[in-house]
Design an enzyme around this catalytic site. Sequence first.
Site, PDB file in Angstrom:
ATOM      1  N   SER A 142       0.844  -1.192   0.000  1.00 20.48           N
ATOM      2  CA  SER A 142       0.000   0.000   0.000  1.00 20.48           C
ATOM      3  C   SER A 142       0.880   1.243   0.000  1.00 20.48           C
ATOM      4  O   SER A 142       2.005   1.218   0.515  1.00 20.48           O
ATOM      5  CB  SER A 142      -0.873   0.029   1.252  1.00 20.48           C
ATOM      6  OG  SER A 142      -1.527   1.279   1.374  1.00 20.48           O
ATOM      7  N   TYR A 157      -1.236  -0.713  10.284  1.00 20.82           N
ATOM      8  CA  TYR A 157      -1.446  -1.084   8.873  1.00 20.82           C
ATOM      9  C   TYR A 157      -0.230  -0.663   8.038  1.00 20.82           C
ATOM     10  O   TYR A 157       0.261  -1.444   7.207  1.00 20.82           O
ATOM     11  CB  TYR A 157      -2.728  -0.426   8.362  1.00 20.82           C
ATOM     12  CG  TYR A 157      -3.071  -0.719   6.916  1.00 20.82           C
ATOM     13  CD1 TYR A 157      -3.562  -1.964   6.518  1.00 20.82           C
ATOM     14  CD2 TYR A 157      -2.921   0.256   5.930  1.00 20.82           C
ATOM     15  CE1 TYR A 157      -3.884  -2.222   5.196  1.00 20.82           C
ATOM     16  CE2 TYR A 157      -3.251   0.014   4.603  1.00 20.82           C
ATOM     17  CZ  TYR A 157      -3.733  -1.229   4.241  1.00 20.82           C
ATOM     18  OH  TYR A 157      -4.052  -1.479   2.916  1.00 20.82           O
TER      19      TYR A 157
HETATM   20  N1  LIG Z   1      -8.756  -0.271  -1.390  1.00 19.52           N
HETATM   21  C1  LIG Z   1      -7.646   0.431  -1.212  1.00 19.52           C
HETATM   22  O1  LIG Z   1      -7.657   1.676  -1.264  1.00 19.52           O
HETATM   23  C2  LIG Z   1      -6.338  -0.263  -0.951  1.00 19.52           C
HETATM   24  C3  LIG Z   1      -5.183   0.522  -0.976  1.00 19.52           C
HETATM   25  C4  LIG Z   1      -3.949  -0.095  -0.751  1.00 19.52           C
HETATM   26  C5  LIG Z   1      -3.885  -1.454  -0.501  1.00 19.52           C
HETATM   27  N2  LIG Z   1      -5.034  -2.197  -0.467  1.00 19.52           N
HETATM   28  C6  LIG Z   1      -4.873  -3.622  -0.194  1.00 19.52           C
HETATM   29  O2  LIG Z   1      -5.431  -4.378  -1.256  1.00 19.52           O
HETATM   30  C7  LIG Z   1      -5.939  -5.625  -0.764  1.00 19.52           C
HETATM   31  C8  LIG Z   1      -7.397  -5.795  -1.177  1.00 19.52           C
HETATM   32  O3  LIG Z   1      -8.147  -4.752  -0.594  1.00 19.52           O
HETATM   33  P1  LIG Z   1      -9.654  -4.444  -1.000  1.00 19.52           P
HETATM   34  O4  LIG Z   1      -9.757  -2.954  -0.954  1.00 19.52           O
HETATM   35  O5  LIG Z   1     -10.034  -5.175  -2.224  1.00 19.52           O
HETATM   36  O6  LIG Z   1     -10.396  -5.009   0.291  1.00 19.52           O
HETATM   37  P2  LIG Z   1     -11.755  -5.841   0.495  1.00 19.52           P
HETATM   38  O7  LIG Z   1     -12.122  -5.656   1.929  1.00 19.52           O
HETATM   39  O8  LIG Z   1     -12.757  -5.485  -0.549  1.00 19.52           O
HETATM   40  O9  LIG Z   1     -11.276  -7.341   0.251  1.00 19.52           O
HETATM   41  C9  LIG Z   1     -10.423  -8.006   1.128  1.00 19.52           C
HETATM   42  C10 LIG Z   1     -10.781  -9.471   1.144  1.00 19.52           C
HETATM   43  O10 LIG Z   1      -9.878 -10.159   2.008  1.00 19.52           O
HETATM   44  C11 LIG Z   1     -10.613 -11.143   2.698  1.00 19.52           C
HETATM   45  N3  LIG Z   1      -9.919 -11.550   3.915  1.00 19.52           N
HETATM   46  C12 LIG Z   1      -9.818 -10.858   5.088  1.00 19.52           C
HETATM   47  N4  LIG Z   1      -9.134 -11.570   5.992  1.00 19.52           N
HETATM   48  C13 LIG Z   1      -8.784 -12.737   5.381  1.00 19.52           C
HETATM   49  C14 LIG Z   1      -8.075 -13.892   5.803  1.00 19.52           C
HETATM   50  N5  LIG Z   1      -7.590 -13.989   7.054  1.00 19.52           N
HETATM   51  N6  LIG Z   1      -7.900 -14.903   4.919  1.00 19.52           N
HETATM   52  C15 LIG Z   1      -8.395 -14.808   3.661  1.00 19.52           C
HETATM   53  N7  LIG Z   1      -9.092 -13.751   3.214  1.00 19.52           N
HETATM   54  C16 LIG Z   1      -9.282 -12.723   4.064  1.00 19.52           C
HETATM   55  C17 LIG Z   1     -11.956 -10.482   2.978  1.00 19.52           C
HETATM   56  O11 LIG Z   1     -12.959 -11.450   3.292  1.00 19.52           O
HETATM   57  C18 LIG Z   1     -12.186  -9.737   1.673  1.00 19.52           C
HETATM   58  O12 LIG Z   1     -12.899 -10.538   0.741  1.00 19.52           O
HETATM   59  C19 LIG Z   1      -5.720  -5.585   0.745  1.00 19.52           C
HETATM   60  O13 LIG Z   1      -4.508  -6.254   1.053  1.00 19.52           O
HETATM   61  C20 LIG Z   1      -5.604  -4.111   1.037  1.00 19.52           C
HETATM   62  O14 LIG Z   1      -4.887  -3.870   2.224  1.00 19.52           O
HETATM   63  C21 LIG Z   1      -6.250  -1.629  -0.692  1.00 19.52           C
END
Ligand SMILES: NC(=O)c1ccc[n+]([C@@H]2O[C@H](COP(=O)([O-])OP(=O)(O)OC[C@H]3O[C@@H](n4cnc5c(N)ncnc54)[C@H](O)[C@@H]3O)[C@@H](O)[C@H]2O)c1
Length: 251
Positions: A142, A157
């Site tokens: 991130s 985080y």
């Molecule tokens: N959305 C953003 O702005 C953003 C920015 C930077 C990084 N990210 C990273 O991208 C990735 C995806 O984020 P997103 O925005 O799609 O989030 P999201 O919440 O839509 O999806 C995350 C998924 O991970 C699953 N999950 C949670 N804990 C878990 C576990 N222990 N085992 C297996 N699955 C698990 C959840 O059930 C969910 O389906 C994450 O790692 C997040 O930190 C997101």
Amino acid sequence: MGLLDGKTAIVTGAASPRGLGKATARLFAEQGATVVITDLDLAQAEAAAADLPGTGHLGLVGNVVDREACLAVAKRVIDTYGRIDILVNNAGITQPLKLMDIGPDNYDAVLDVNLRGTLYMSQAVIPAMRAQKSGSIVNMSSVSAQRGGGIFGGPHYSAAKAGVLGLTKAMARELAPDNVRSNAICPGFIATDITAGKLSDEMRAQVLAGIPMGRAGTAEDVAGCALFLASDLAAYCTGTEVDVNGGSLIH
Ligand SMILES: NC(=O)c1ccc[n+]([C@@H]2O[C@H](COP(=O)([O-])OP(=O)(O)OC[C@H]3O[C@@H](n4cnc5c(N)ncnc54)[C@H](O)[C@@H]3O)[C@@H](O)[C@H]2O)c1
């Protein structure tokens, strides 16, 4: 002809309908990959896999914090498809806490899913990739790792995602002799359910003001980068961190 024809890919945490994992899984499937979606809930993982274009995809339950569960996912994929070409360590959680409000449970939850989970799933697939003498691991870090938060997630985080960067680079070094690549993506502010309903209008406006491109990213913006890193287009890229942030951090 697709960029991932004949490849088998695992995307963790990819059941979230508007998430980065699902968009990545969809693009991979469009490019010819057979995709295994893992998440915490079996029915949701199966539904997400059934929703992908093409046939032969699989939805599996797999808590990335549980080492045995990670090994079981890898074994199931090998038993079913005979190979694992791509792993996207996408599963992640965040919490908008200030430094002094981070308790032991918060620390454990955020570090475990983001960092321990990335280690455990990678360890689960590496033997197969090494044996094949090919593989690509893509880790979701991130921009919070690079600039110390400032969007939504708290310092724990940022620390977890910075840990993912270190792990990505150390894995790249160790796995390179076996032609297994390891790279990280640093998304900026992407509109998904991870912040849905938890971001005030004021916070949102403040975040957008800091993005030179003037918009939030989309899940597809991140998926495109994951496709590049996963595919042979990135054959000589390993240990990299690729920014997908609309210019919100230029360094
Ligand atoms: N959305 C953003 O702005 C953003 C920015 C930077 C990084 N990210 C990273 O991208 C990735 C995806 O984020 P997103 O925005 O799609 O989030 P999201 O919440 O839509 O999806 C995350 C998924 O991970 C699953 N999950 C949670 N804990 C878990 C576990 N222990 N085992 C297996 N699955 C698990 C959840 O059930 C969910 O389906 C994450 O790692 C997040 O930190 C997101």
